[in-house]
Design an enzyme around this catalytic site. Structure first.
Site, PDB file in Angstrom:
ATOM      1  N   ASP A  10      -1.748  -5.938 -30.459  1.00 15.89           N
ATOM      2  CA  ASP A  10      -0.598  -6.225 -29.610  1.00 15.89           C
ATOM      3  C   ASP A  10       0.370  -7.085 -30.404  1.00 15.89           C
ATOM      4  OD1 ASP A  10      -1.944  -4.865 -27.679  1.00 15.89           O
ATOM      5  OD2 ASP A  10      -2.195  -6.552 -26.301  1.00 15.89           O
ATOM      6  N   ASP A 131      -0.915   1.213 -15.710  1.00 18.19           N
ATOM      7  CA  ASP A 131      -1.339  -0.187 -15.655  1.00 18.19           C
ATOM      8  C   ASP A 131      -1.358  -0.609 -14.195  1.00 18.19           C
ATOM      9  OD1 ASP A 131      -1.183  -0.053 -18.452  1.00 18.19           O
ATOM     10  OD2 ASP A 131       0.909  -0.678 -18.427  1.00 18.19           O
TER      11      ASP A 131
END
Length: 246
Positions: A10, A131
């Site tokens: 990330d 998500d």
């Protein structure tokens, strides 16, 4: 069939970080050189990499492009990328640069036609990230929660031509609390598309449990692993062996 394990990189401000529940102010920096981290994962035996441009997810446009390009130069394994990719031009540009699969998240919720167009133009190269917060789809770097149930969104994508769905439980992401396998398996059981589990992997037991779930629900295809790898809670060789076990 063996599960695919995707170590996660990330990107925030050019560095490799992990967040807790997607909160940008809860970032822990694990590596200043994401390309070197990618090489470490490849050397450990992983065969695919999951990369997210966190700044891009919030900005709605690519921000950490330099770091992504460095990763692509550093490794030979396939790299899937998400975060701030919102149109056909952006998708095409990343695929041309060498990204194996592009992940659409917010764009898939707000512009479903884009998913179908991209999947038709780039067969096998488009993934949708679903998500979920309390079962509902979240967008804009998880800053907004919709009224759309995650499973309903997955069912809408059934005939879109996408390569896979990544199902992330936001409440568990970065928290080392274990995968929300009940929710992920329920979503996978409702569709035929391959599903990649994400959010909360804490140890080898999560991979073992996912493998057992995949025996019941064969389109459970793998999982993304973040903090557990960086914190040394999972040995890469043991994880890969567990994922490959029949």
């Amino acid at each position: 069939m063996a599960l695919t394990l995707y170590p996660a990189i990330d990107l925030k401000d050019g560095a490799c970080v992990r967040l807790r529940r997607g909160e940008m102010d809860q970032a822990t920096v694990y590596a200043e050189d994401p390309a070197a981290q990618a090489r470490t994962f490849e050397a450990a035996g992983f065969t695919a990499l999951h990369v997210v441009d966190l700044n891009g997810a919030f900005a709605g446009r690519p921000v950490n492009g330099e770091a992504v390009r460095a990763i692509l130069t550093a490794v030979a394994m396939p790299v899937q990328l998400g975060g701030g990719i919102r149109d056909m031009a952006g998708i095409a540009a990343w695929i041309e640069l060498g990204i194996s699969r592009v992940i659409l998240g917010s764009a898939a919720v707000k512009n479903p036609a884009l998913v179908r167009e991209a999947a038709a133009a780039f067969p096998g190269r488009i993934i949708v990230g679903i998500d979920a917060r309390d079962g509902m789809v979240a967008t804009e770097g998880w800053a907004e929660t919709s009224s759309l149930p995650a499973t309903e969104m997955a069912m809408r994508l059934q005939d879109a031509g996408i390569a896979a769905i990544i199902h992330t439980d936001i409440a568990r992401d970065g928290m080392l609390q274990g995968l929300n396998l009940d929710a992920t398996e329920a979503l996978a059981a409702a569709i035929a598309i391959p599903v990649i589990a994400s959010g909360g992997v804490a140890g080898i037991e999560d991979i073992r449990n996912l493998r057992a779930a995949a025996a019941r629900t064969p389109n459970l295809a793998g999982t993304i692993i973040g903090r557990a790898l960086y914190d040394g809670r999972i040995d890469p060789q043991a994880a890969l062996a567990e994922a490959a076990a029949c």
